[in-house]
Design a protein around this motif. Structure first.
Motif, mmCIF file in Angstrom:
data_model
loop_
_atom_site.group_PDB
_atom_site.id
_atom_site.type_symbol
_atom_site.label_atom_id
_atom_site.label_comp_id
_atom_site.label_asym_id
_atom_site.label_seq_id
_atom_site.Cartn_x
_atom_site.Cartn_y
_atom_site.Cartn_z
ATOM 1 N N SER A 68 -12.110 -22.311 17.445
ATOM 2 C CA SER A 68 -12.285 -22.609 18.650
ATOM 3 C C SER A 68 -13.485 -21.983 19.424
ATOM 4 O O SER A 68 -14.278 -22.636 20.228
ATOM 5 C CB SER A 68 -10.945 -22.703 19.610
ATOM 6 N N ARG A 69 -13.496 -20.863 19.190
ATOM 7 C CA ARG A 69 -14.666 -19.978 20.010
ATOM 8 C C ARG A 69 -16.161 -20.383 19.143
ATOM 9 O O ARG A 69 -17.093 -20.736 20.062
ATOM 10 C CB ARG A 69 -14.366 -18.593 19.494
ATOM 11 N N CYS A 70 -15.985 -20.753 17.776
ATOM 12 C CA CYS A 70 -17.325 -21.203 17.401
ATOM 13 C C CYS A 70 -17.791 -22.474 18.004
ATOM 14 O O CYS A 70 -18.885 -22.751 18.360
ATOM 15 C CB CYS A 70 -17.197 -21.269 15.728
ATOM 16 N N GLU A 129 3.569 -18.498 18.358
ATOM 17 C CA GLU A 129 2.579 -19.414 18.712
ATOM 18 C C GLU A 129 2.980 -20.608 19.118
ATOM 19 O O GLU A 129 2.650 -21.046 20.313
ATOM 20 C CB GLU A 129 1.476 -19.513 17.774
ATOM 21 N N GLN A 163 -10.046 -32.015 18.453
ATOM 22 C CA GLN A 163 -10.934 -30.662 18.057
ATOM 23 C C GLN A 163 -11.249 -30.895 16.496
ATOM 24 O O GLN A 163 -12.243 -30.822 16.040
ATOM 25 C CB GLN A 163 -10.238 -29.454 18.163
ATOM 26 N N ARG A 187 -7.553 -13.386 9.872
ATOM 27 C CA ARG A 187 -6.769 -13.424 11.025
ATOM 28 C C ARG A 187 -7.148 -14.484 12.143
ATOM 29 O O ARG A 187 -8.407 -14.353 12.453
ATOM 30 C CB ARG A 187 -6.170 -12.227 11.666
ATOM 31 N N ASP A 188 -6.288 -14.902 13.004
ATOM 32 C CA ASP A 188 -6.663 -15.627 14.314
ATOM 33 C C ASP A 188 -7.879 -16.617 14.120
ATOM 34 O O ASP A 188 -8.725 -16.745 14.550
ATOM 35 C CB ASP A 188 -7.322 -14.844 15.338
ATOM 36 N N ARG A 190 -7.699 -20.003 13.910
ATOM 37 C CA ARG A 190 -7.864 -21.005 14.682
ATOM 38 C C ARG A 190 -8.519 -20.819 16.166
ATOM 39 O O ARG A 190 -9.208 -21.722 16.665
ATOM 40 C CB ARG A 190 -6.265 -21.660 15.202
ATOM 41 N N TRP A 191 -8.400 -19.633 16.553
ATOM 42 C CA TRP A 191 -8.927 -19.038 17.653
ATOM 43 C C TRP A 191 -10.553 -18.838 17.159
ATOM 44 O O TRP A 191 -11.457 -19.371 18.386
ATOM 45 C CB TRP A 191 -8.387 -17.898 18.181
ATOM 46 N N ARG A 192 -10.926 -18.368 16.114
ATOM 47 C CA ARG A 192 -12.310 -17.978 15.941
ATOM 48 C C ARG A 192 -12.993 -19.460 15.539
ATOM 49 O O ARG A 192 -14.035 -19.757 16.254
ATOM 50 C CB ARG A 192 -12.144 -17.362 14.517
ATOM 51 N N ARG A 217 -8.322 -23.717 7.289
ATOM 52 C CA ARG A 217 -9.171 -23.188 8.414
ATOM 53 C C ARG A 217 -10.090 -22.333 8.053
ATOM 54 O O ARG A 217 -11.330 -22.218 8.562
ATOM 55 C CB ARG A 217 -8.118 -22.759 9.491
ATOM 56 N N THR A 241 -16.974 -23.728 20.915
ATOM 57 C CA THR A 241 -17.407 -23.770 22.212
ATOM 58 C C THR A 241 -18.919 -23.089 22.121
ATOM 59 O O THR A 241 -19.756 -23.595 23.042
ATOM 60 C CB THR A 241 -16.461 -22.554 23.068
#
Length: 448
Positions: free
Chosen positions: A306-308, A26, A413, A299-300, A302-304, A262, A310
């Motif tokens: 960010s998705r929440c 990453e 963020q 898993r993931d 950080r992406w989860r 996280r 947004t």
């Protein structure tokens, strides 16, 4: 016992390595490459050191104690990688802007020293094996003391122990300096500071291994090996394994703490995200997963998150035309009466406004469906009516006023996430519940 001890250390190092490799993919960096090497080389070293595998390597190759060269070679590679990591950490303290450029000359020199040590060890071991000095079967536990009278093996041992101890001392000093730097310059990074101090402690504990080995070898070379052999076969391996576990824990602790943080943030944000999903499922990037899947998400993260964020912001914007300023004002009033902080007051106002907007929108749609059934509207007429009401919202009867939490806060963020978590925690708070109840009574009382 030694099999369990060594293989346990190998598994611990392998687990940390896998996590670090994921982080390297990453965000690649020279420091993270050095960390991966530091956690990677001990894994095959401890695996080959397990007596069960040690003897099988000897039988397969015809050299009974070849595993000793493999173990010591991998540990020497670890020592070189640890010196590189220590050099990079020291450079980050002095030259934070370009640590790699500042550390590169020293890194090259350190790698040359350990490469020379590794080549010398290989040559000495090969000389001892070719001259017939290594006889008598495999010695997975007492190789050091059994061959303490063979000059080539003694020099081989001294080169290995000297390079290993030198690396441990250098890393321990660099870790203490790095921890002091974090205390002075970045006091909030407590997990990283704790991890660095664990690595320093592990290096000092592992020095006990070198001390025990050198004492046992010296005693065996002078004829007292039977008295001191326990240092080499029991006490030394204990220090090595304990030090390795502490070092692995030091590398893993900051990552585990970051993952746990996280995970907490995602769970804290989830109630608000579910409200956002209730506002409009079309705003979700993916279909809403089952509750069980949401609970075990590991898993993931950080992406989860960010998705929440947004999708929650999209839902707030989508529901903006249905917000009644009265609901937010009532929530503020009750929150101030309960002596909430300014941030919690605005969080309660935003939570009440969003929940009130969803309630109003749902009530308008329910009323429309009731009217459609009573008047037997055609599907096309019903679709046009739904589109019209969703576009109009509350219309001009309740003009919109800007809410302070509608905009993204300064601070990136993390600040936005903290803000949304406050809103999520306020969803079922007393001010929000009272605001929704009171605004419903006042709107009903006015015939709306």
């Amino acid at each position: 016992m030694h099999d369990v001890l060594y293989l346990g250390c190998a598994l611990a190092a392998g687990g940390v390595l896998l996590y670090k490799l994921h982080g390297l993919r990453e965000a690649p960096s020279a420091t993270l490459v050095a960390v991966c090497l530091c956690t990677g080389f001990p894994m095959p070293a401890f695996t080959a050191a397990a007596p069960w595998l040690y003897t099988r390597i000897g039988r397969a190759t015809g050299v009974p104690d070849l595993a000793t060269l493999l173990v010591y070679g991998f540990i020497t590679c670890f020592s070189g990688s640890a010196q590189v990591l220590a050099t990079l950490w020291s450079a980050e303290v002095r030259h934070p802007a370009d640590a790699w450029a500042a550390a590169r000359p020293r890194v090259i020199r350190r790698l040359a020293v350990f490469a020379t040590a590794l080549a010398l060890m290989t040559a000495l071991f090969a000389h001892a094996a070719c001259t017939g000095a290594l006889t008598g079967g495999p010695h997975p536990l007492d190789f050091d003391t059994f061959y303490a009278t063979v000059p080539a093996v003694v020099v081989f041992q001294c080169v290995y122990q000297a390079s290993f101890a030198f690396a441990l001392l250098g890393v321990s000093r660099a870790c203490r300096r790095h921890a002091a730097h974090l205390t002075d310059r970045e006091p909030d990074r407590t997990a990283l500071r704790t991890g660095v101090l664990l690595i320093s402690l592990g290096c000092r504990v592992a020095l006990g291994y070198s001390t025990c080995k050198l004492l046992a070898i010296s005693a065996a070379a002078t004829g007292g090996g039977t008295t001191w052999d326990v240092l080499s076969t029991v006490v030394g391996p204990f220090f090595a394994s304990a030090g390795a576990m502490l070092i692995a824990a030091g590398f893993a602790y900051p990552a585990v703490q970051a993952w746990a943080g996280r995970r907490r943030d995602l769970l804290a944000l989830r109630p608000l995200w579910l409200v956002a999903a209730d506002a409009d499922r079309h705003l979700l990037l993916d279909p809403l997963p089952p509750a069980t899947h949401r609970q075990i998400a590991v898993r993931d993260l950080r992406w989860r998150i960010s998705r929440c964020i947004t999708e929650i912001r999209d839902a707030q914007l989508a529901m903006r035309i249905w917000e009644d300023p009265l609901t937010a004002d009532i929530a503020r009033h009750h929150a101030r009466r309960l002596k909430y902080s300014a941030e919690r007051v605005e969080a309660a106002a935003s939570a009440a406004a969003l929940l009130g907007a969803i309630r109003t929108r749902n009530a308008a749609l329910d009323n429309l469906l009731y009217t459609a059934r009573a008047r037997a509207l055609s599907p096309q007429a019903l679709a046009e009516a739904v589109t019209a009401i969703l576009t109009q919202g509350l219309g001009t009867a309740a003009p919109l006023r800007p809410l302070r939490l509608a905009a993204t806060p300064r601070g990136g963020q993390r600040a936005e996430l903290d803000q949304l978590i406050l809103i999520a925690r306020a969803l079922e708070s007393q001010p929000v519940t009272m605001a929704l109840r009171q605004s419903l009574r006042e709107r009903t009382g006015h015939g709306q």
